[in-house]
Design an enzyme around this catalytic site. Structure first.
Site, mmCIF file in Angstrom:
data_model
loop_
_atom_site.group_PDB
_atom_site.id
_atom_site.type_symbol
_atom_site.label_atom_id
_atom_site.label_comp_id
_atom_site.label_asym_id
_atom_site.label_seq_id
_atom_site.Cartn_x
_atom_site.Cartn_y
_atom_site.Cartn_z
ATOM 1 C CG HIS A 238 60.845 -2.513 -58.113
ATOM 2 N ND1 HIS A 238 60.130 -1.448 -58.612
ATOM 3 C CD2 HIS A 238 61.616 -2.966 -59.151
ATOM 4 C CE1 HIS A 238 60.461 -1.256 -59.897
ATOM 5 N NE2 HIS A 238 61.339 -2.182 -60.249
ATOM 6 N NE ARG B 277 66.559 -2.759 -59.748
ATOM 7 C CZ ARG B 277 65.693 -2.842 -60.753
ATOM 8 N NH1 ARG B 277 64.598 -3.561 -60.622
ATOM 9 N NH2 ARG B 277 65.918 -2.216 -61.882
ATOM 10 C CD GLU C 193 67.622 0.218 -66.455
ATOM 11 O OE1 GLU C 193 67.149 -0.751 -65.864
ATOM 12 O OE2 GLU C 193 66.963 0.923 -67.235
ATOM 13 N NE ARG D 59 62.113 -7.486 -62.337
ATOM 14 C CZ ARG D 59 62.432 -6.230 -62.605
ATOM 15 N NH1 ARG D 59 63.302 -5.936 -63.560
ATOM 16 N NH2 ARG D 59 61.895 -5.253 -61.897
ATOM 17 C CG HIS E 108 63.884 0.382 -57.561
ATOM 18 N ND1 HIS E 108 64.683 1.481 -57.390
ATOM 19 C CD2 HIS E 108 63.947 0.082 -58.888
ATOM 20 C CE1 HIS E 108 65.191 1.840 -58.565
ATOM 21 N NE2 HIS E 108 64.759 1.002 -59.482
HETATM 22 C C1 SIN Z 1 64.135 1.190 -62.892
HETATM 23 O O1 SIN Z 1 63.839 1.950 -63.795
HETATM 24 O O2 SIN Z 1 65.017 1.454 -62.103
HETATM 25 C C2 SIN Z 1 63.365 -0.084 -62.723
HETATM 26 C C3 SIN Z 1 63.548 -0.963 -63.865
HETATM 27 C C4 SIN Z 1 63.227 -2.378 -63.501
HETATM 28 O O3 SIN Z 1 62.548 -2.630 -62.520
HETATM 29 O O4 SIN Z 1 63.717 -3.256 -64.197
#
Ligand code: SIN
Length: 476
Positions: free
Chosen positions: A333, A276, A113, A368, A229
């Site tokens: 988020h 993010r 990710e 985060r 997010h």
């Molecule tokens: C996501 O699945 O994109 C969110 C995961 C997260 O907030 O760490």
């Protein structure tokens, strides 16, 4: 001999449940505002849990990515606790019955990710990780004789004896009110997404516990850092939006503008997998210039099995994500800030502890890293649980009691107005010109309801930080 006084834990998400389980055999009274654990924000988490469990990975590499994402505002000691404790947290979850996804050879399947330099994320049930983890923890909590659970209970006051928190005031589902005594009180009430017009959180994640601690005078930290997010499913008019997990971009999905051009190419070396805050600001701008879409056609036929939650949310709205781009928008988020705590969840108020998203020990810095939030709940929840296990009874039976109450809630119309205001002034892009009038409006709303007071504290913190840092981006 009288029965030992329980520890009162407010909040039944992953952090509260973990602390409750780890406190065994000390008695715990677990209070939950939602009627079912499936309504907790933890149950909606799709991304997974980050941990250096791969053969080529180390907690140090995980720590480096955590600090890079956090703009190096992170508390380094807390980051080490988190990343060094991550492999043991995964093991502990497996003991509790969580079945993480594995590859054909039986090894944990690792996804990637945003902000991670390698695949490091474990999942359960594809993008249903939060739901699977919660299911397992709730099942163990149900079987644990040391835990008494009460649902549908709103905690709106703290009881103090000689300045030490020793209980809570609650409103029960039938409207009756009572005070519940606790050897200590733990707030594990989650985040504040519900204060914004668009959020990936359930509406209940509105900062009620944070507002209670604020009213009691507990020290706060980093309230200005709110993570957006980049990819919630864009559904105009809806407050709580389904998440479109970042793991899709880890599996090759790409963000596009209205003309089908890449949003992220050339903006950051990690492109669609940039941290993010960077992606959220780009998507925020694109939404004002015609829209943003996630093209996930590369996932193809594996979509329903690998990403069942996103697949269902899209199909229910007539979008087939295997062949159609998914309309996306940023949504509030995660709150990096919160009640100031140490590594064991102690707040500045004796007897009051906090853990999970409502707490801030500095681990996330200004932003985060993906999939560090469920992890935080488990690592710091277990630490706190071990402390609760050995807490002595709170002493002086005859001390002077005081009661701190949160103000009543705003009415529906004022709350809707506040959410729009927060989205405009405290969104992914901020400036003094919007923050200053927002502060005045929040101050007026603070007279009417607790959400106004909490929003005011957050806007004040954002105004004080005049430079951009992580998720706090000042246009001016
Ligand atoms: C996501 O699945 O994109 C969110 C995961 C997260 O907030 O760490």
């Amino acid at each position: 001999m009288s029965a030992p006084t329980p520890v009162v834990i407010v909040g039944g998400g992953i952090a509260g449940l973990t602390a409750a389980l780890a406190a065994a055999p000390a008695p715990v009274l677990l209070l939950n505002r939602a009627r079912g654990a499936e309504h907790a924000a933890s149950a909606l988490a799709q991304g997974g849990i980050a941990a250096a469990v791969g053969t080529d990975d180390t907690p140090q590499a995980h720590a480096r990515d955590t600090c890079d994402a956090g703009s190096h505002r992170n508390d380094r000691a807390m980051v080490d606790v988190l990343t060094e404790g991550a492999p043991a947290a995964i093991e502990w979850l497996q003991w509790q019955g969580v079945a993480f996804d594995r590859d054909e050879g039986g090894a944990l399947r690792l996804g990637r990710e945003g902000g991670h330099d390698r695949p490091r994320i474990v999942h359960a049930g594809g993008d249903a990780t939060g739901a699977k983890v919660m299911e397992a923890l709730v099942a163990v909590a149900r079987r644990s004789p040391h835990i008494e659970r009460r649902a549908g209970v709103d905690v709106d006051g703290l009881v103090l004896r000689d300045g030490r928190v020793c209980g809570v005031c609650v409103t029960n589902p039938d409207g009756t009110r009572e005070a519940l005594h606790g050897r200590a009180v733990v707030l594990a009430t989650g985040g504040i997404g519900g204060l914004f017009a668009q959020t990936s959180n359930p509406p209940d994640a509105d900062g009620s516990g944070l507002a209670l601690a604020l009213a009691a005078g507990a020290a706060m930290r980093d309230l200005e850092f709110v993570q957006f997010h980049p990819t919630a499913l864009a559904l105009p008019g809806l407050h709580s939006l389904p998440l479109v997990t970042e793991a899709l971009r880890g599996a090759g999905a790409r963000l596009l503008d209205a003309d089908g051009n890449s949003l992220m190419d050339g903006l950051h070396p990690l492109a669609d997998l940039a941290p993010r805050d960077i992606v959220a600001r780009r998507v925020w701008r694109a939404c004002r210039e015609g829209g943003a879409w996630l093209d996930a056609h590369r996932i193809g036929a594996a979509f329903p099995s690998q990403f069942p939650t996103v697949f269902r949310a899209c199909m229910e709205r007539g979008i087939d994500p295997r062949v159609q781009p998914i309309p996306v928008a940023p949504a509030a988020h995660f709150h990096m800030g919160g009640i100031k705590v140490d590594a064991d969840g102690r707040t500045s108020l004796p007897g009051l502890h906090a853990v999970g998203e409502v707490a801030c020990n500095g681990v996330h810095g200004a932003n985060r890293l993906a999939s560090n939030s469920l992890l935080e709940g488990v690592v710091f929840g277990r630490r706190l649980g071990r402390l609760l296990r050995v807490l002595p009874e709170s002493g002086n039976e005859h001390g002077r009691f005081t009661l701190v109450r949160r103000k009543p809630s705003l009415d529906a119309a004022s709350l809707a107005g506040l959410r729009e205001l927060m989205m405009r002034a405290m969104g992914p892009v901020r400036e003094g010109e919007a923050l200053r009038p927002a502060l005045e409006e929040c101050a007026a709303l603070a007279e009417l309801g607790w959400q106004g007071g909490l929003a005011r504290a957050m806007v004040e913190a954002a105004l004080r930080r005049t430079e951009s840092l992580g998720a706090h981006f000042r246009l001016d």
